[in-house]
Design an enzyme around this catalytic site. Structure first.
Site, PDB file in Angstrom:
ATOM      1  CG  HIS A 157      74.068  23.412  -0.538  1.00 38.11           C
ATOM      2  ND1 HIS A 157      74.277  23.872   0.734  1.00 38.11           N
ATOM      3  CD2 HIS A 157      75.165  22.672  -0.845  1.00 38.11           C
ATOM      4  CE1 HIS A 157      75.455  23.450   1.173  1.00 38.11           C
ATOM      5  NE2 HIS A 157      76.016  22.711   0.236  1.00 38.11           N
ATOM      6  CG  ASP A 366      65.126  28.905  -0.317  1.00 38.51           C
ATOM      7  OD1 ASP A 366      66.231  28.447  -0.622  1.00 38.51           O
ATOM      8  OD2 ASP A 366      64.943  30.069   0.083  1.00 38.51           O
TER       9      ASP A 366
HETATM   10  C1  GDG Z   1      71.460  27.968  -0.890  1.00 42.36           C
HETATM   11  C2  GDG Z   1      70.044  27.379  -1.038  1.00 42.36           C
HETATM   12  C3  GDG Z   1      70.103  26.738   1.376  1.00 42.36           C
HETATM   13  C4  GDG Z   1      72.078  37.563   2.782  1.00 42.36           C
HETATM   14  N1  GDG Z   1      72.268  38.906   2.757  1.00 42.36           N
HETATM   15  C5  GDG Z   1      73.348  39.137   3.521  1.00 42.36           C
HETATM   16  C6  GDG Z   1      73.822  37.909   4.011  1.00 42.36           C
HETATM   17  N2  GDG Z   1      73.022  36.975   3.544  1.00 42.36           N
HETATM   18  C7  GDG Z   1      73.188  35.560   3.900  1.00 42.36           C
HETATM   19  C8  GDG Z   1      72.106  35.120   4.851  1.00 42.36           C
HETATM   20  C9  GDG Z   1      72.136  33.609   4.671  1.00 42.36           C
HETATM   21  C10 GDG Z   1      72.609  33.472   3.235  1.00 42.36           C
HETATM   22  O1  GDG Z   1      73.067  34.747   2.782  1.00 42.36           O
HETATM   23  C11 GDG Z   1      71.485  33.045   2.316  1.00 42.36           C
HETATM   24  O2  GDG Z   1      71.212  31.715   2.578  1.00 42.36           O
HETATM   25  P1  GDG Z   1      69.847  31.049   2.156  1.00 42.36           P
HETATM   26  O3  GDG Z   1      69.807  29.703   2.784  1.00 42.36           O
HETATM   27  O4  GDG Z   1      68.731  31.916   2.600  1.00 42.36           O
HETATM   28  O5  GDG Z   1      69.828  31.007   0.569  1.00 42.36           O
HETATM   29  P2  GDG Z   1      70.838  30.709  -0.708  1.00 42.36           P
HETATM   30  O6  GDG Z   1      71.881  31.739  -0.831  1.00 42.36           O
HETATM   31  O7  GDG Z   1      69.929  30.590  -1.878  1.00 42.36           O
HETATM   32  O8  GDG Z   1      71.516  29.293  -0.368  1.00 42.36           O
HETATM   33  C12 GDG Z   1      69.306  27.452   0.290  1.00 42.36           C
HETATM   34  C13 GDG Z   1      71.540  27.216   1.399  1.00 42.36           C
HETATM   35  O9  GDG Z   1      72.142  27.139   0.106  1.00 42.36           O
HETATM   36  C14 GDG Z   1      72.390  26.381   2.367  1.00 42.36           C
HETATM   37  O10 GDG Z   1      72.316  25.029   2.046  1.00 42.36           O
HETATM   38  O11 GDG Z   1      69.494  27.013   2.626  1.00 42.36           O
HETATM   39  O12 GDG Z   1      68.022  26.851   0.164  1.00 42.36           O
HETATM   40  O13 GDG Z   1      69.330  28.070  -2.069  1.00 42.36           O
HETATM   41  O14 GDG Z   1      73.089  33.006   5.501  1.00 42.36           O
HETATM   42  O15 GDG Z   1      72.436  35.555   6.141  1.00 42.36           O
HETATM   43  N3  GDG Z   1      74.903  37.784   4.827  1.00 42.36           N
HETATM   44  C15 GDG Z   1      75.547  38.920   5.183  1.00 42.36           C
HETATM   45  N4  GDG Z   1      75.141  40.152   4.713  1.00 42.36           N
HETATM   46  C16 GDG Z   1      74.061  40.299   3.902  1.00 42.36           C
HETATM   47  O16 GDG Z   1      73.706  41.417   3.518  1.00 42.36           O
HETATM   48  N5  GDG Z   1      76.634  38.846   5.984  1.00 42.36           N
END
Ligand code: GDG
Length: 470
Positions: A157, A366
């Site tokens: 990821h 990222d």
């Molecule tokens: C890893 C990789 C890759 C955040 N605050 C709240 C909340 N979130 C959710 C967002 C989003 C998720 O968390 C974060 O996803 P990201 O993709 O931005 O980043 P990572 O956590 O670092 O994820 C990344 C991912 O895996 C998938 O392969 O894209 O690059 O680092 O979905 O919405 N969700 C809720 N409340 C919050 O306050 N419900």
């Protein structure tokens, strides 16, 4: 029909999750698991004084969830240690934060072995095994050592680092050799595939992948490819207009008091570029007196890994920069930076995304970044906001209609903020329509299906990438 077994560090399906709180990835994997009457295996998040390998089995919405407890030492060395203090910073180019300790290495190997030994009796002869992320890179090797001959896939990821950085890891070769025990290795982007192939060529003399992505090394042939992860767009487009989404949208609209909102949503993590983002916003406010009291930045930064020192340090720095910005520019009735550490339900989040004129997604590095896609999917088609996106997010390869910025360049970011705030409706719509078309096409189902098809050995061709030339 072959059963799917998903393995990840934590199982993000739980029986007490309320509506609107199941993450997109969990929902996506659950759909595939349900279809094949499959199983999701991982750490329970709990500790036990001595590892027993006892599995807690549960049925959640047609999916078998199997969880094991780990010892406190496992959590220290494998999870907080090798995963979060060694591989995470290294794979996000932060060798200054990367800790190399032999005990971490030993803990990582031990937990992967324990996972394999516990999982082994549950694997049937035709099952497909799909292992997720850097916590479990050597799991296929451990399973093979126990006689598992099934097709096993790995999806990373996070980014794959440049060779020059990876070679700072003692045992880098061992890590890569273990990956050759998979049948398929999936990365988020074509850049990840080339970085991996570059390491193989320059460090090990392994020939580049053929047209099907097949690579031979250490006596095995594996397929490598890019499988950019997506979201289920309807969760956000419909979530934003659901009762809870509508309520949080209205609440935000009421609190705007005629101002425009710029929004950031991230885990509190140094890879997300939060400090650089705050400084760029400060630069923007300093350069645009006419915007004072006309805008604010809402940064939602949910706490993450807060037992790790680098995260505690970052949190303290962000508190200080946020305080400085509000002290410098704020007035009795205007807070320029609203900075919150609490989390929100997914449908509430969709309403907040929709109320923001600008989505500011500026990680330093990222794998993909789902927030960029969620922001787009939540917009009002008649009056959409503008996405500002770091070129260092995997998502940038698919989202060329965002305003693409370099998060290290605060003047560039300040200019993009001004451009986004003053963008005419027609241009906002044009950009949004193209972004939304991509988010809807390259969604979670497309990601999951293309990976599983390739794992079954059905796809002879590398999956199409949105940024490939037509
Ligand atoms: C890893 C990789 C890759 C955040 N605050 C709240 C909340 N979130 C959710 C967002 C989003 C998720 O968390 C974060 O996803 P990201 O993709 O931005 O980043 P990572 O956590 O670092 O994820 C990344 C991912 O895996 C998938 O392969 O894209 O690059 O680092 O979905 O919405 N969700 C809720 N409340 C919050 O306050 N419900």
């Amino acid at each position: 029909m072959s059963r799917l077994i998903v393995v990840s560090n934590r199982v993000s399906l739980s029986s007490d999750a309320g509506a609107g709180s199941v993450g997109g990835l969990a929902a996506a994997l659950a759909a595939a698991l349900r279809e094949s009457r499959g199983m999701w295996f991982g750490w329970s998040g709990e500790t036990t004084p001595a590892f027993t390998g006892q599995i807690a089995l549960e049925q959640i919405g047609g999916v078998t969830v199997a969880k094991v407890d780990l010892e406190p030492q496992d959590v220290d060395e494998y999870y907080n240690g090798y995963a979060n203090k060694t591989l995470w910073p290294l794979f996000h180019d932060r060798i200054d934060l990367t800790a190399y300790e032999r005990s971490f290495d030993a803990g990582y190997a031990r937990v992967n072995r324990r996972f394999a030994e516990t999982l082994r009796p549950l694997v049937g002869p035709d099952d497909l095994v799909w292992i997720h992320d850097y916590h479990l890179a050597p799991l296929a090797r451990e399973l093979r050592a126990l006689g598992v001959r099934n097709r096993i896939g790995f999806f990373l990821h996070i980014p794959w680092p440049a060779r020059q950085l990876l070679v700072t890891l003692p045992g880098h070769r061992k890590l890569v050799e273990a990956l050759f025990q998979y049948d398929l290795i999936g990365f988020q982007t074509a850049e990840g595939v080339s970085a991996f192939a570059g390491y193989l060529a320059n460090e090990l003399g392994i020939s580049p992948p053929d047209a099907d992505g097949m690579v031979t090394g250490f006596g095995r042939t594996v397929r490598i490819g890019a499988f950019p992860i997506g979201i289920n767009a309807a969760d956000f487009s419909e979530g934003a207009t659901s009762p809870a989404g509508e309520e949080s949208y209205q609440r935000m609209r009421d609190s705007l008091a005629g101002r425009q909102m710029i929004l950031g949503v991230d885990r509190l993590d140094y890879s997300k570029g939060l400090e650089e983002r705050f400084v760029a916003y400060e630069q923007f406010l300093g350069e645009h007196e006419e915007q004072l009291e006309q805008v604010f930045l809402l940064q939602i930064a949910t706490l993450s890994r807060d037992t790790v020192e680098a995260y505690q340090d970052l949190r303290a720095r962000l508190d200080a920069v946020a305080g400085r910005i509000n002290g410098r520019f704020g007035t009795v009735d205007w807070v320029p930076l609203r900075y919150v550490n609490s989390g929100y339900r997914q449908d509430e989040l969709a309403g907040i995304y929709r109320a923001a004129r600008v989505g500011l997604v500026t990680p330093l590095r990222d794998g993909m970044n789902l927030v960029a896609k969620e922001y787009v999917a939540s917009q009002d088609p008649a009056d959409p906001g503008v996405l500002i996106l770091s070129r260092f997010a995997g998502a940038a390869g698919q989202m060329a209609d965002a305003l693409i910025v370099n998060p290290y360049d605060r003047e560039d970011m300040a200019e993009a903020i001004q451009q986004a705030l003053s963008m005419p409706l027609e241009e906002r719509r044009r950009r949004w329509e193209r972004l939304m078309a991509g988010v809807e096409t390259d969604d979670t189902a497309a990601w999951r299906e293309s990976f599983i098809e390739a794992l079954k050995g059905h796809t002879r061709q590398r999956p199409r990438l949105a940024n490939d030339a037509a």
